[in-house]
Design an enzyme around this catalytic site. Sequence first.
Site, PDB file in Angstrom:
ATOM      1  N   ASP A 235    -106.352  36.316  52.088  1.00 28.77           N
ATOM      2  CA  ASP A 235    -105.043  36.952  51.989  1.00 28.77           C
ATOM      3  C   ASP A 235    -105.045  38.223  52.833  1.00 28.77           C
ATOM      4  O   ASP A 235    -105.889  39.100  52.648  1.00 28.77           O
ATOM      5  CB  ASP A 235    -104.750  37.281  50.524  1.00 28.77           C
ATOM      6  CG  ASP A 235    -103.312  37.687  50.276  1.00 28.77           C
ATOM      7  OD1 ASP A 235    -102.623  38.095  51.229  1.00 28.77           O
ATOM      8  OD2 ASP A 235    -102.871  37.589  49.113  1.00 28.77           O
TER       9      ASP A 235
ATOM     10  N   SER B 213     -97.793  39.062  43.713  1.00 26.94           N
ATOM     11  CA  SER B 213     -97.755  39.994  44.833  1.00 26.94           C
ATOM     12  C   SER B 213     -97.252  41.354  44.338  1.00 26.94           C
ATOM     13  O   SER B 213     -97.876  41.957  43.473  1.00 26.94           O
ATOM     14  CB  SER B 213     -96.895  39.425  45.962  1.00 26.94           C
ATOM     15  OG  SER B 213     -97.111  40.124  47.157  1.00 26.94           O
TER      16      SER B 213
ATOM     17  N   HIS C 139    -102.224  34.321  51.382  1.00 27.47           N
ATOM     18  CA  HIS C 139    -101.331  34.927  50.390  1.00 27.47           C
ATOM     19  C   HIS C 139    -100.542  33.883  49.612  1.00 27.47           C
ATOM     20  O   HIS C 139    -100.240  34.082  48.440  1.00 27.47           O
ATOM     21  CB  HIS C 139    -100.365  35.883  51.099  1.00 27.47           C
ATOM     22  CG  HIS C 139     -99.609  36.775  50.178  1.00 27.47           C
ATOM     23  ND1 HIS C 139    -100.226  37.726  49.380  1.00 27.47           N
ATOM     24  CD2 HIS C 139     -98.278  36.873  49.915  1.00 27.47           C
ATOM     25  CE1 HIS C 139     -99.300  38.373  48.681  1.00 27.47           C
ATOM     26  NE2 HIS C 139     -98.121  37.873  48.986  1.00 27.47           N
TER      27      HIS C 139
END
Length: 701
Positions: free
Chosen positions: A640, A553, A673
């Site tokens: 995501d 991320s 995600h």
Amino acid sequence: MSESSIRPPVAARRPTTRTHHGDVFEDDYEWLREKAAGEVTTHLEAENAYTDARTAHLAPLRETLFDEVRSRVQETDLSVPTRRGDWWFYGRTEEGAQYGIQCRTAASGDDWTPPLLEPGVPVPGEEVLLDGNVEAEGHEFFSLGAFDVSDDGTRLLWSVDVEGSELYTVRVRDLVSGELFDDVIADTGQAFFTPDGTGILYTTRDDAWRPDTLWLHRIGTARDADVQLFHEPDERFWLGAGITRSRRYLLIDLGSKVTSEELLLDIADLTAEPRVIWPRRDGVEYSADHAVVDGEDRLLILHNEAALDFELVSVSASDPQGERQVLVSHSPGRRLLDVDCFRDFATVEYRSEGLARTALMDLRTGALDEITFDEPLFEAYFGGNPEWHAPFLRMGYTSFVTPSTVLELDVATGEKHVRKQQPVLGGYDSAEYGQQRVWATATDGVQIPVSLVWKRSFGEPGDGLRPVHLYGYGSYEHSIDPGFSTMRLSMLDRGVVFAVAHVRGGGEMGRHWYEDGKELHKRNTFTDFITCAQHLIDNGITTPARMIAEGGSAGGLLMGAVANMAPELFAGILAGVPFVDALTSMLDPSLPLTVVEWDEWGDPLHDAEVYRYMKSYTPYENVRDGVAYPRILAMTSLNDTRVLYVEPAKWVARLREAGAADVLLKCEMSAGHGGVSGRYNAWKERAFELAWMLDVFDLAD
């Protein structure tokens, strides 16, 4: 066909011109953003096929790694029960089942000692509340969101997401009759019962995926009759809500990355006008909880007004903007994190000397009684304490070498009881592994902590050159604390040293650590990581040919940046759902989460200085032609909503165009995600990543 003859997909170059602040940037791969376009799906499927082909030789190793983690896990297991009202609530897992099962059994009077549950042994009086495996049937992805039981124990509320979008559908069941209510509330975020169990409080999101509205739904009524309790119009602010442990108030939390505001509602009158606790002021963050002190309703407020590492004060609940009593004063370097109030005391969590600390606090004086532990590196925290008047406090404890442990603290005596330690099958002995913290000196003289974990039978770090797996994050004041991992053992047992670079932008060393690694100081995050890698090389622990970097991320942004800035230091880079096209995203306020992220990265759309600064480091714009990049594996998910799949897809295409020799992209086509759902699926995905790393280390045989 040999692996070397397999050709990677080549994304078409279709220039799109982007102009901001007098700067013109030509983006050849922005067309990959059209998620619904058939050619985009075709390209992603081609990337997956290429990755499958290039890693086919690792299939036996992946199976071995999966079998190793499975052999260490007690697959049929139960959590330590938590008491709430007249029930003990717990979760359990069954061998072969992907998802957990939520259960309860009746409690007995004033006995607060949790019942001892044995894996595989039927629990007397067990009531299965929700079986995640049943809920997941027919879905490739499943995530349980809300899970709440009414205070009287008669109703269950839960929500699920079956796409990975983080939008949940709420349902309600009568636990007495088993009846499923007709109430179905789709596209929610948070959801929980009102204390009387007749209503549901839930949040919804705007088009940018920002939670912005709180609603009250009365069970048995149509959704269009729901009452809007509060709407937050400012695009920088997220909305959340919760009921105090005392069950006296509803708190509505409004927060940007740097500013807070909280509203107070008496639980007996939810449709009244909410009262502002403290009006929002730019840069002032705070959070409140309800306490009763000498019969008076008080609010304990943790805040950073003229207190960088936060201060704790007490105010009257009837006049929260009135006189403040300082309970825990600001102390530079001691970052206060959280306060939780109970009937007779409060708990405080804070950071000091790079570690998370826990303490009990006297509600009247603010005196702290820190709870101490023996290991030099550890993580301790309070959790699973729903009751206002419990005589015991539930705690979690772990370290890099100590499996996750559930403790109970006797509040009266301070004695700690171990209720359960995560079983690690196969004869795990923590004494066979070592952990320590070393310090690397950054270019500006700042000392950067680096945590190391290793298996002692291969020698101590520095005794010989070892393969090193270096992990980093460095954003949002998030700290990477010492934690145990059964999957990590597969790497340690092959001689790999696991290291964490606690770089600026995280929160390990206090609030200044975060401030010095965000916005126009963001480059510190990247240079700190490079400093830590160089420190491990200079001190004879590893070599560039034997070091892999990993981050996910925002940590994926870190990976992309260091790949451009210091590719010669790493043999491989693993980037999970990487935020590598950050400037493009931060320039588009229509994208999910962009506006709320401006307080973290800066606003390049309206600020030319921020634009220039971000463009100087963002990975996609700074890929360098002709550079010998390390081997790169990028992992992403089609659904995501936080870091869109298009970012790593564009990055990989640009890297290949620049001549990077070995770049792989793996895109989960039915996930969000957090990646795939289900514990076995998650183990397989991690086994894929670990096998790739071992191949880079030349340890795949």
